[in-house]
Scaffold this active site. Structure first.
Site: not given
Length: 343
Positions: A67, A75, A141, A171-172, A184, A256
């Site tokens: 990601d 990351r 985002r 996504k999503h 999450h 996901d």
């Protein structure tokens, strides 16, 4: 080529910056189609390249993913270009549409080029959610607050990825931007009628029609007006009737992360895997839980024994590019001048 809903594989993770003996055994599982990296897997570009080389020496077919959206979801940081959140493109778009689309294409290319140089094949991007200033997880985002801006900017970003040889995963699906809850941590519910949801679907539909999306990742969000029993990721209505049949999507459907709280409605990890697969997902993503990953692998093993085919993502692999320092500096300079990278 269309991926049948019976093509199944697993994407999971390793523990650290080098392969442990346990990792080496784990990645040999034939049900595994790819790996996803996290910040804990990264120290430097040189270390990442050594890690991807080591993995590829054992499983050259594995798709190596991350990601790496930019902003707060990036990351790999030190040694990589630090991109501003994608929402920063919206201001540019409002001032000069053509310039913003050019910048987005440069950004997509630069991000993909830097990943491919270190042996990473895919970033799970772009985010196609439409932001409404309420979501705890989408926020900046997103590329913008309306369907047209999101579609055009994300489309240009996809073109940049493609320029570097990398595929795009939207996504999503069908849209996560209108709910407050973070999937999450809990199960979000979007109570809107299908007619309202169709607006959120526009970026997905447009980029599918344009051939820009090789993959789709559905949301762990419930949309009871469409399917009162399942989240989108576990819903044959969303994945087969709407995504496959109505929108004519022929690529790979990535679940996901099945370890997210929003996926708990699917049961234990074995049950979640079966639910996602029967709904139409091809690649079952499970992160940060090796015991759970073992259960997902077991579910895919059982489904293959019942006739499901193996999911190969080898045609998603990206050849490691030669150095293109001049082009990189040109793209970086343009993005820096526009305030779209973080120094």
């Amino acid at each position: 080529m269309r991926k049948s809903v019976t093509d199944l594989g697993v994407i999971s993770n390793i523990e650290g910056t080098v392969l442990t003996p346990e990792d080496r055994e784990f990645i040999l599982a034939p049900e595994l189609s790819g790996l996803i990296f996290f910040a804990r897997n990264y120290q430097s570009p040189e270390q990442l390249r050594a890690l991807t080389d080591d993995i590829s020496s054992l499983r050259p077919d594995l798709l190596l993913t991350v990601d790496q959206e930019g902003g707060r979801v990036q990351r790999f940081r030190n040694g990589f270009t630090r991109f501003a959140p994608m929402m920063a493109f919206e201001g540019c778009y409002q001032q000069d549409r053509a310039a913003a689309l050019s910048l987005a294409r440069h950004g997509g290319w630069l991000l993909a080029y830097e990943l491919a140089r270190q042996g990473v094949d895919l970033t799970f991007a772009p985010v196609l959610d439409i932001e409404r200033d309420c979501s705890r997880v989408i926020g900046d985002r997103a590329f913008g607050h309306d369907a047209e801006a999101v579609t055009e900017l994300a489309g240009a970003w996809c073109q940049g990825l493609r320029d570097a040889g990398m595929k795009a995963v939207g996504k999503h699906f069908p849209g996560h931007g209108a709910v407050v809850a973070d999937s999450h941590l809990e199960l979000p519910v979007d109570p809107r009628a299908r007619e309202a949801l169709d607006y959120d679907i526009r970026p997905f539909a447009s980029l599918i029609r344009g051939g820009m999306l090789a993959g789709i990742m559905p949301a762990h969000v419930a949309y009871p007006d469409v399917d009162s029993d399942n989240t989108a990721g576990f819903s044959p209505i969303w994945l087969q009737q709407i995504l496959r049949q109505q929108l004519e999507f022929e690529g790979v459907i990535f679940s996901d992360d099945l370890s997210m709280a929003g996926a708990a409605s699917g049961g234990d990890f074995y049950q979640r895997s079966l639910a996602a697969a029967h709904a139409g997902a091809n690649a079952l993503v499970v992160c940060n839980n090796r015991a759970a990953a073992t259960e997902v692998l077991r579910a895919v093993r059982d489904l293959r024994a019942q006739g499901a085919a193996s999911l190969s993502l080898q045609d998603w692999k990206v050849a490691r590019p030669e150095p293109q320092e001049s082009k990189k500096q040109q793209a970086l300079g343009l993005l820096r001048e526009a305030g779209l990278v973080i120094e």
